[in-house]
Design a protein around this motif. Structure first.
Motif, mmCIF file in Angstrom:
data_model
loop_
_atom_site.group_PDB
_atom_site.id
_atom_site.type_symbol
_atom_site.label_atom_id
_atom_site.label_comp_id
_atom_site.label_asym_id
_atom_site.label_seq_id
_atom_site.Cartn_x
_atom_site.Cartn_y
_atom_site.Cartn_z
ATOM 1 N N UNK A 1 40.987 45.082 51.917
ATOM 2 C CA UNK A 1 39.804 45.607 51.234
ATOM 3 C C UNK A 1 39.244 46.775 52.022
ATOM 4 N N UNK A 2 38.464 47.597 51.345
ATOM 5 C CA UNK A 2 37.740 48.682 51.996
ATOM 6 C C UNK A 2 36.267 48.532 51.704
ATOM 7 N N UNK A 3 35.455 49.087 52.592
ATOM 8 C CA UNK A 3 34.014 48.950 52.430
ATOM 9 C C UNK A 3 33.355 50.301 52.144
ATOM 10 N N UNK A 4 34.157 51.297 51.774
ATOM 11 C CA UNK A 4 33.563 52.597 51.473
ATOM 12 C C UNK A 4 32.879 52.554 50.105
ATOM 13 N N UNK A 5 32.023 53.529 49.885
ATOM 14 C CA UNK A 5 31.286 53.610 48.628
ATOM 15 C C UNK A 5 32.024 54.420 47.575
ATOM 16 N N UNK B 1 51.132 43.628 50.057
ATOM 17 C CA UNK B 1 49.690 43.521 50.351
ATOM 18 C C UNK B 1 48.905 43.421 49.047
ATOM 19 N N UNK B 2 47.897 42.583 49.042
ATOM 20 C CA UNK B 2 47.054 42.397 47.864
ATOM 21 C C UNK B 2 45.770 43.201 48.063
ATOM 22 N N UNK B 3 45.458 44.043 47.109
ATOM 23 C CA UNK B 3 44.327 44.964 47.243
ATOM 24 C C UNK B 3 43.170 44.483 46.373
ATOM 25 N N UNK B 4 42.141 43.999 47.026
ATOM 26 C CA UNK B 4 40.905 43.588 46.338
ATOM 27 C C UNK B 4 39.764 44.190 47.145
ATOM 28 N N UNK B 5 39.203 45.251 46.656
ATOM 29 C CA UNK B 5 38.213 45.966 47.451
ATOM 30 C C UNK B 5 36.803 45.625 46.992
ATOM 31 N N UNK C 1 42.312 45.153 42.250
ATOM 32 C CA UNK C 1 43.240 46.250 41.937
ATOM 33 C C UNK C 1 44.686 45.784 41.852
ATOM 34 N N UNK C 2 45.118 44.996 42.859
ATOM 35 C CA UNK C 2 46.514 44.526 42.891
ATOM 36 C C UNK C 2 46.528 43.191 43.609
ATOM 37 N N UNK C 3 46.431 42.102 42.842
ATOM 38 C CA UNK C 3 46.309 40.791 43.492
ATOM 39 C C UNK C 3 46.631 39.665 42.526
ATOM 40 N N UNK C 4 47.127 38.529 43.074
ATOM 41 C CA UNK C 4 47.350 37.353 42.241
ATOM 42 C C UNK C 4 46.047 36.554 42.111
ATOM 43 N N UNK C 5 46.058 35.556 41.252
ATOM 44 C CA UNK C 5 44.832 34.800 40.957
ATOM 45 C C UNK C 5 44.310 34.050 42.176
ATOM 46 N N UNK D 1 36.413 35.714 45.735
ATOM 47 C CA UNK D 1 35.210 35.242 45.040
ATOM 48 C C UNK D 1 34.511 34.151 45.851
ATOM 49 N N UNK D 2 35.302 33.232 46.389
ATOM 50 C CA UNK D 2 34.735 32.145 47.195
ATOM 51 C C UNK D 2 34.050 32.687 48.453
ATOM 52 N N UNK D 3 34.671 33.698 49.067
ATOM 53 C CA UNK D 3 34.129 34.280 50.285
ATOM 54 C C UNK D 3 32.736 34.876 50.046
ATOM 55 N N UNK D 4 32.617 35.698 49.017
ATOM 56 C CA UNK D 4 31.334 36.376 48.786
ATOM 57 C C UNK D 4 30.301 35.442 48.162
ATOM 58 N N UNK D 5 30.773 34.415 47.484
ATOM 59 C CA UNK D 5 29.849 33.368 47.027
ATOM 60 C C UNK D 5 29.272 32.640 48.235
#
Length: 419
Positions: A90-94, A111-115, A136-140, A147-151
Motif C-alpha cells: 500500500x501507499x500513503x500518498x494523497x 504482490x497484492x496492491x491495496x492502497x 487495485x490488484x488483490x484477492x478477497x 478491511x479488518x485492519x482499518x476497522x
C-alpha cells in the motif's frame, strides 16, 4: 499480519502507533540520521526500527510506503524487488495515479496492491477519521485483511475500486481547497498585514478563513506540493478556479452588476439547490473563534475567494456535496462557509455590493487576484520547487501565530463537526 512501514514521518508514525495499539506487530524504517530519535519515540509501542526498506520488504505481510509523493518512485524502485511473496503493498500518498503506476512497474506480479488515503493530517488520530481504501490488484482474502485492519484502528472506511475517481475528487477536496486558502495567505502577506488586525476580516466566515489558512501553513510544504502537482486532475481544476476568479474580478472592476449578480445566482442554484443535505455551520461557534481583539469593528467583505469557488464548481459541473466522501476538515469548512454565504440572501447581497462598489477592499482583492494567478502558474508549470518556496515564504510571514491558529482551528473543527 505483521506490518512494515517504509518512511516514519508524521503520518507514518501516526499509523504505526495506531496499528501497534490495535495489537499488530509493526516494524519500520527511515533515514539513518533519524534512527535514534525514532527508537526512543516508538520503543514504548514495541515498534522495531529496521536498517532499510529492503529489510522491511523481505519480512512483512503488509508493506506501506509512507514517503513524500515526489520520492515514491525512487524508494519503490529501490525496495520493490525485495517484496515478500504474496505480500500486500500500500501507499500513503494523497495522489494515487503516479503511486499505482510506480507499483505496477516495480513490484513483483504476485504482490497484492491495496492502497489507502487517510483524509486527515497528523494532528488527528485515525480513529473516527475518513479513510479511502482502494482495491487495485488483490484477492478477497487480502482485501478482507485490510478491511479488518482499518476497522481495528477505528477508521471510517470508504471503499473505492478506481484510483482515477479518487484523484478527481481529491483534486477538488484538497488541491483546489488548499490553493484557495494559500492564495488568501499570500495576499495578506503581500499586503503586509495580519488579517485578524484588519476590520474587513473579522466575523464568522472570516474567522474560519483565517484559522484554516493558518492550519494549512502550519504543515509541511511537500504535502501540498505533491497533491497539487502530481495529481493529473488538479491542474485542470486549479486553472478553472483561476479563470473564475479572474472573470469575476474583471466584472467587479467594471462594476457590471447585472452580469455579476446573474452569474453568481446561477452558480448558487446549481450548487446549493434544495435537494442537497446542508452542512449548516453554527454561526455562534464561528464567531467565537477569533484572533482579533476588536470584533466590534467588523466591515463587509467581498468574499471573492468563496464566490470564485462556487463559480468554478458550476463551470466544472462538480457537485461538492458528492465529494464529501473524500472530505478533509479544510474542505468541509470551505464548503460550509460557501453554503453559509450563498444560502443567506442578505449576506450574499452584501458580498456582491461590497465586491462591486466598496473601494476600501479592492486593493485586498487585487492582491488575492495576483496570488491566485501566481499559484495557478506554479501548478500549471509543474514547478515543485517553486511551490515549496512560495509556501515557505508565506509560512515564515505567519510564523508567530501558526501554533495558536492550528490549535484554535482544531478546536473549531471539533466543535463544528460535533454540532
Amino acid at each position: 499480519m505483521n506490518i512494515g512501514i517504509i518512511g516514519l514521518g508524521d503520518m507514518g508514525r501516526l499509523y504505526a502507533k495506531a496499528f501497534a495499539d490495535a495489537g499488530y506487530q509493526v516494524c519500520g524504517c527511515d533515514l539513518p540520521e533519524n534512527r535514534n530519535r525514532l527508537e526512543e519515540e516508538l520503543s514504548p509501542y514495541h515498534i522495531k526500527i529496521m536498517d532499510s526498506g529492503l529489510e522491511v520488504s523481505r519480512i512483512c505481510d503488509l508493506i506501506i510506503y509512507s514517503v513524500e509523493a515526489d520520492k515514491m518512485l525512487q524508494v519503490v524502485a529501490e525496495c520493490g524487488s525485495s517484496t515478500k511473496y504474496g505480500a500486500i503493498v500500500a501507499g500513503q500518498t494523497s495522489v494515487k495515479t503516479p503511486e499505482i503506476t510506480t507499483f505496477e512497474k516495480y513490484l513483483p506480479a504476485d504482490a497484492q496492491i491495496i492502497t489507502f488515503h487517510g483524509m486527515h493530517g497528523p494532528g488527528f488520530k485515525p480513529k473516527g477519521q475518513t479513510l479511502i481504501l482502494i482495491r487495485h490488484r488483490a484477492d478477497d482474502d487480502a482485501y478482507q485483511r485490510m478491511l479488518d485492519l482499518f476497522t481495528a484502528i477505528g477508521s471510517d472506511i470508504v471503499e473505492m475500486n478506481d484510483y482515477h475517481e479518487h484523484d478527481k475528487i481529491v483534486a477538488d477536496t484538497q488541491a483546489v481547497t488548499h490553493v484557495g486558502f494559500e492564495s488568501m495567505g499570500t495576499a495578506w502577506k503581500e499586503a503586509g498585514f495580519f488579517p485578524w488586525e484588519n476590520a474587513s476580516y473579522i466575523g464568522g466566515i472570516d474567522n474560519v478563513k483565517i484559522l484554516t489558512t493558518l492550519r494549512i501553513f502550519s504543515y509541511k510544504a511537500h504535502v501540498y506540493a505533491g497533491l497539487a502537482i502530481l495529481n493529473p486532475y488538479a491542474r485542470q481544476q486549479v486553472k478553472r478556479y483561476a479563470v473564475s476568479e479572474s472573470e469575476l474580478f474583471k466584472l467587479m472592476i467594471k462594476e457590471e452588476e447585472e452580469v455579476f449578480r446573474a452569474r453568481l445566482y446561477r452558480a448558487r442554484d446549481f450548487v446549493f439547490h434544495e435537494s442537497r443535505k446542508p452542512i449548516m455551520l453554527n454561526d455562534s461557534v464561528m464567531k467565537e473563534f477569533s484572533l482579533s481583539q476588536k470584533p466590534e469593528q467588523q466591515k463587509p467583505n467581498s468574499h471573492l475567494s468563496i464566490l470564485s469557488m462556487v463559480d468554478a464548481w458550476y463551470h466544472l459541473g462538480v457537485n461538492p456535496y458528492d465529494n464529501l466522501i473524500c472530505q478533509t476538515p479544510p474542505f468541509r469548512l470551505r464548503l460550509g462557509i460557501a453554503e453559509y454565504l450563498f444560502k443567506n440572501e442578505e449576506l450574499l447581497e452584501e458580498s456582491i455590493v461590497t465586491a462591486l462598489y466598496d473601494k476600501t477592499i479592492r486593493g485586498d482583492d487585487l492582491e488575492f487576484h495576483s496570488a491566485v494567478r501566481e499559484w495557478s502558474s506554479i501548478i500549471g508549470h509543474g514547478d515543485m520547487q517553486g511551490y515549496k518556496r512560495q509556501f515557505n515564504d508565506v509560512q515564515a510571514f505567519f510564523d508567530g501565530r501558526l501554533e495558536e491558529g492550528n490549535k484554535q482551528s482544531a478546536e473549531l473543527i471539533r466543535r463544528l463537526m460535533s454540532e
